[in-house]
Design an enzyme around this catalytic site. Structure first.
Site, PDB file in Angstrom:
ATOM      1  N   ASP A  29       0.843  -1.203   0.000  1.00 45.36           N
ATOM      2  CA  ASP A  29       0.000   0.000   0.000  1.00 45.36           C
ATOM      3  C   ASP A  29       0.873   1.247   0.000  1.00 45.36           C
ATOM      4  O   ASP A  29       0.567   2.252  -0.620  1.00 45.36           O
ATOM      5  CB  ASP A  29      -0.889   0.035   1.254  1.00 45.36           C
ATOM      6  N   GLU A  31       3.932   1.576  -1.209  1.00 45.23           N
ATOM      7  CA  GLU A  31       4.513   1.809  -2.532  1.00 45.23           C
ATOM      8  C   GLU A  31       3.485   2.441  -3.467  1.00 45.23           C
ATOM      9  O   GLU A  31       3.797   3.328  -4.253  1.00 45.23           O
ATOM     10  CB  GLU A  31       5.038   0.489  -3.126  1.00 45.23           C
ATOM     11  N   ASP A  33       0.940   4.317  -2.510  1.00 47.89           N
ATOM     12  CA  ASP A  33       0.761   5.712  -2.098  1.00 47.89           C
ATOM     13  C   ASP A  33       1.902   6.599  -2.584  1.00 47.89           C
ATOM     14  O   ASP A  33       1.689   7.749  -2.962  1.00 47.89           O
ATOM     15  CB  ASP A  33       0.643   5.813  -0.574  1.00 47.89           C
ATOM     16  N   GLU A 102     -26.772 -14.826  -8.367  1.00 49.01           N
ATOM     17  CA  GLU A 102     -25.854 -13.857  -7.729  1.00 49.01           C
ATOM     18  C   GLU A 102     -26.375 -13.464  -6.362  1.00 49.01           C
ATOM     19  O   GLU A 102     -27.587 -13.487  -6.135  1.00 49.01           O
ATOM     20  CB  GLU A 102     -25.789 -12.573  -8.578  1.00 49.01           C
ATOM     21  N   LYS A 104     -27.781 -11.001  -3.692  1.00 49.56           N
ATOM     22  CA  LYS A 104     -28.488  -9.723  -3.803  1.00 49.56           C
ATOM     23  C   LYS A 104     -27.917  -8.808  -2.723  1.00 49.56           C
ATOM     24  O   LYS A 104     -28.185  -8.974  -1.525  1.00 49.56           O
ATOM     25  CB  LYS A 104     -29.996  -9.920  -3.608  1.00 49.56           C
ATOM     26  N   ARG A 125     -30.429   5.629  -8.398  1.00 49.05           N
ATOM     27  CA  ARG A 125     -31.603   5.136  -9.099  1.00 49.05           C
ATOM     28  C   ARG A 125     -32.705   6.195  -9.172  1.00 49.05           C
ATOM     29  O   ARG A 125     -33.389   6.344 -10.175  1.00 49.05           O
ATOM     30  CB  ARG A 125     -32.131   3.890  -8.387  1.00 49.05           C
ATOM     31  N   CYS A 396     -31.280   5.744  34.861  1.00 54.18           N
ATOM     32  CA  CYS A 396     -29.942   6.260  35.141  1.00 54.18           C
ATOM     33  C   CYS A 396     -29.816   6.648  36.602  1.00 54.18           C
ATOM     34  O   CYS A 396     -28.849   6.291  37.277  1.00 54.18           O
ATOM     35  CB  CYS A 396     -29.642   7.467  34.262  1.00 54.18           C
TER      36      CYS A 396
HETATM   37  S1  IVH Z   1     -29.836  -6.894 -11.305  1.00 52.83           S
HETATM   38  C1  IVH Z   1     -33.534  -4.749 -13.684  1.00 52.83           C
HETATM   39  N1  IVH Z   1     -28.260  -7.962  -9.537  1.00 52.83           N
HETATM   40  O1  IVH Z   1     -31.720  -5.162  -6.054  1.00 52.83           O
HETATM   41  C2  IVH Z   1     -32.747  -4.615 -12.441  1.00 52.83           C
HETATM   42  N2  IVH Z   1     -29.712  -6.244  -8.796  1.00 52.83           N
HETATM   43  O2  IVH Z   1     -34.626  -5.259  -5.787  1.00 52.83           O
HETATM   44  C3  IVH Z   1     -31.449  -5.340 -12.564  1.00 52.83           C
HETATM   45  N3  IVH Z   1     -29.427  -5.677  -6.424  1.00 52.83           N
HETATM   46  O3  IVH Z   1     -32.465  -2.388  -8.031  1.00 52.83           O
HETATM   47  C4  IVH Z   1     -30.827  -5.483 -11.263  1.00 52.83           C
HETATM   48  N4  IVH Z   1     -27.836  -7.122  -6.009  1.00 52.83           N
HETATM   49  O4  IVH Z   1     -30.305  -2.343  -6.586  1.00 52.83           O
HETATM   50  C5  IVH Z   1     -29.225  -7.049  -9.751  1.00 52.83           C
HETATM   51  N5  IVH Z   1     -26.765  -9.019  -8.113  1.00 52.83           N
HETATM   52  C6  IVH Z   1     -27.712  -8.104  -8.315  1.00 52.83           C
HETATM   53  C7  IVH Z   1     -28.174  -7.262  -7.295  1.00 52.83           C
HETATM   54  C8  IVH Z   1     -29.185  -6.351  -7.578  1.00 52.83           C
HETATM   55  C9  IVH Z   1     -28.601  -6.164  -5.513  1.00 52.83           C
HETATM   56  C10 IVH Z   1     -30.426  -4.617  -6.171  1.00 52.83           C
HETATM   57  C11 IVH Z   1     -30.536  -3.569  -7.234  1.00 52.83           C
HETATM   58  C12 IVH Z   1     -31.953  -3.634  -7.700  1.00 52.83           C
HETATM   59  C13 IVH Z   1     -32.639  -4.228  -6.522  1.00 52.83           C
HETATM   60  C14 IVH Z   1     -33.939  -4.850  -6.905  1.00 52.83           C
END
Ligand code: IVH
Length: 670
Positions: A29, A31, A33, A102, A104, A125, A396
């Site tokens: 880190d 190096e 910086d 994936e 969420k 958004r 208290c």
């Molecule tokens: S795909 C058409 N992938 O969840 C929307 N969203 O409840 C495509 N989110 O607005 C989104 N992880 O902010 C996608 N792996 C993921 C996500 C993800 C979190 C959020 C995102 C979205 C919201 C929807």
């Protein structure tokens, strides 16, 4: 110079990618910086205007007045929700795979725009059609590439991802806020949202944020046949993507992976609130269609929050170092998300009133991926009528605390620094490692001294006598002698450490160093006015006010006088240097020209450390006359022994270098 600048930028971008995306850093880190600093210097000397996407430009200039609202080039949609196995199966069967699963991420969604490979804009958004321009804030996130890592960037590349606050970072931030009497964030998501709303990017830069990408917005000059191809390209361009994204071919495969992901959630440095199922084949997206709000090519499965019911036995009060009082729920132990939960944070009194939480209530505790369990709600229908409402003031007072609430603060705090509980905290802080580092004065000994009323303020430590200690339970000759010696030794700690040790609200080690550099004597510091203090970078009005308040209190004036009378070093060493940094000395025997304490002071002024016992880690033993066992041990270990003349020579030649000051903006983390 132009080519040198270009080369450095490319190198820095490469190292950034190695560090954040590939997790295989090639340089330290430090190096990194240093390289960054060098680039900054060259850019300053160069006549060319600085590229706004240079690695040096992450932390932009001045705070802004507000966020501009900007239309999205392609709307930012949301996701439909699935709440159980049947619904997941129905979705999977209807549309068919293969799918990519994936995590969420529970953060804030962001759309980032690159034109011809260069970062141009980041929008929240908003309502899906228009979002806030948070470019300056997003740019501070170090894993975000400011230029796409490709030789042939597309004309337009909009990527969508989630900004989040790391879990460890969140815990640390909340702790700091609690100490400062500020409202704590309920969870990392709120903390992240709060960070995005900040108008000063320099403040945002201090927040532990990161960003992971998972979808596209408008594209021009690039397309992807599959989601997998997109994920791979994102990585190649320098973006962080989720660490796990299994391909699932069948519905049952999908469900198995959803369950697996749930079990893995603790491994991520972000919180997840579900799993996102995506159809891999992007060529089908148009045909799949969607509703007005969300597309059909993806959907979200929401994990049920982990909850459990238990009884709230009591509400106790936790006292923070600076006197902040936090109500804590004492629960009948209950199993939740694999751990036994006995306590839950109640954050503050307002929350207890808002949720109408009473002692004796049946409550629902939740750990929705959150680190600290929280009380979701009271199960009011199970009330028997014997439940007791909680009142901060009375609670208290019952434990002998007089609580106060400052205007504009949510937290109650203790009014009396001399309350035993507070005093114990204060003395422990005073003696702590970053403070006076008093050897032998840990929490249990502080407890003994305060309970016996031998210590009513930090100054009392310096008048303690061995006989007084010996009269206490748990103190024998050796322990008492060690503590007395430890206290004596602490007198020569550097000025900034004393300032920190005083326990002034909001003054951490970093601010203490800044103060010591600006006000080299205690007199100049105690008489500093707010106008002067608030102008100092990284001090500001809040810290400034608390400094003024501290030194105005008459008891603190007395404290300073007593510390001064005890012979404590209350000024910045005039000729300090860091020549002896990293070197450990042991001083033994008697010297003709200076005492052991003075010798220690000389060593510390030069950045060296003084220890009381000889070990393999000792670099030098300064041996005066009648040096005994320490010298013998040093000889046995082959450690360099300095006699008085050699020692004086060592410190004389070193004293000419002025101490290097740390840049003010690097001293504090948050
Ligand atoms: S795909 C058409 N992938 O969840 C929307 N969203 O409840 C495509 N989110 O607005 C989104 N992880 O902010 C996608 N792996 C993921 C996500 C993800 C979190 C959020 C995102 C979205 C919201 C929807």
């Amino acid at each position: 110079m132009k080519t040198e600048i270009k080369k450095l930028r490319t190198e820095l971008e490469r190292h950034n990618r190695l560090y954040h995306i590939e997790n295989t850093p090639e340089i330290t880190d430090r190096e990194f910086d240093l390289m960054l600093r060098k680039l900054g210097e060259l850019e300053k000397q160069s006549s060319e205007p600085i590229d706004p996407n240079s690695p040096t430009q992450r932390i932009g200039g001045e705070p802004i007045d507000g966020f501009k609202t900007v239309p999205h080039a392609a709307p930012m949609m949301s996701l439909g929700n699935k709440f159980n196995e049947e619904e997941v199966f129905a979705y999977a069967e209807k549309h068919g795979g293969p799918f990519i699963l994936e995590p969420k991420i529970d953060g804030i969604s962001i759309s980032v725009r690159y034109e011809n490979g260069n970062f141009t804009q980041a929008l929240t958004r908003g309502d899906g059609e228009r979002g806030d321009d948070v470019s300056a804030n997003i740019k501070t996130i170090s894993s975000l590439p400011l230029r796409l890592q490709t030789a042939n960037p597309p004309r337009l590349f909009e990527v969508r991802g989630e900004v989040y606050m790391t879990r460890n970072g969140f815990t640390a931030l909340n702790k700091k806020r609690q100490e400062a009497g500020q409202e704590q964030f309920a969870n990392p998501r709120n903390a992240c949202a709060g960070s995005m709303k900040k108008l000063d990017p320099r403040e945002v830069a201090k927040r532990p944020l990161d960003i992971i990408f998972y979808a596209t917005g408008k594209l021009d000059g690039i397309e992807f046949a599959t989601h997998r191809e997109l994920l791979n390209t994102l990585n190649a361009f320098g973006f962080k993507t989720a660490t796990t994204s299994p391909t699932c071919t069948t519905s049952s495969d999908l469900w198995k992976n959803i369950e697996k992901l749930d079990k893995m959630r603790d491994e991520f440095d972000y919180e997840i609130d579900g799993a996102v199922i995506k159809i891999d084949d992007r060529t089908r997206y148009t045909e799949l269609g969607g509703t007005a709000k969300f597309p059909h090519w993806a959907t979200a499965y929401k994990y049920p929050p982990e909850q459990a019911e238990t009884r709230l036995k009591d509400i106790t009060i936790q006292i923070g170092r600076t006197g902040v009082l936090t109500p804590v729920a004492e629960l009948e132990p209950v199993q939740l998300a694999g751990t036994t939960v006995k306590r839950a944070t109640l954050h503050n009194d307002d929350e207890i009133q808002r949720k109408d939480i009473r002692i004796g209530d049946r409550v629902l505790v939740e750990k929705a991926g959150e680190i600290i369990p929280a009380i979701v709600r009271v199960i009011t229908k199970k009330r028997t009528g014997s439940e007791q409402p909680f009142n901060m003031q009375t609670a208290c007072e019952a434990i002998g605390i007089n609580p106060i609430k400052n205007e504009g603060e949510v937290a109650w705090r203790i009014d009396d620094l001399h309350h035993p509980a507070m005093l114990k905290r204060w003395i422990t802080h005073f003696a702590s490692r970053n403070g006076m580092e008093i050897d032998g004065l840990g929490e249990s000994n502080v407890e003994r001294l305060v309970d016996a009323e031998l210590v009513k303020s930090p100054a009392d430590l310096y008048t303690l006598e061995k006989t007084q200690l010996l009269a206490l339970e748990g103190f024998k000759e050796k322990k008492a002698a060690k503590l007395i010696a430890g206290i004596e030794q602490s007198k020569t700690r550097s000025f900034d450490r004393i300032i920190y040790a005083l326990g002034i609200r909001h003054v951490g080690s970093g601010s203490a160093r800044i103060l010591a550099a600006q006000f080299p004597t205690i007199g100049t510091l105690t008489s500093a006015d707010i106008q002067t203090l608030e102008k100092i970078r990284d001090i500001g009005p809040i810290v400034g006010n608390s400094i003024v308040e501290f030194f105005q209190a008459s008891e603190n004036k007395t404290l300073i006088e007593q510390l001064q009378a005890a012979g404590i070093n209350l000024q910045q060493a005039a000729n300090g240097s860091d020549e002896l940094a990293g070197q450990t000395f042991v001083i033994t025997g008697t010297m003709k020209t200076l005492s052991r304490n003075e010798a220690g002071e000389r060593i510390r002024e030069r950045g060296g450390a003084v220890s009381s016992s000889v070990s393999k880690k000792t670099d030098y033993v300064v041996a005066g006359e009648k040096a005994g066992s320490k010298r013998t041990k040093a000889e046995a270990l082959g450690i360099t022994i300095l006699n008085e003349t050699a020692f004086l020579k060592l410190i004389q030649t070193d004293s000419t270098h002025p101490k290097q000051k740390e840049p003010a903006n690097q001293t504090e983390l948050f």
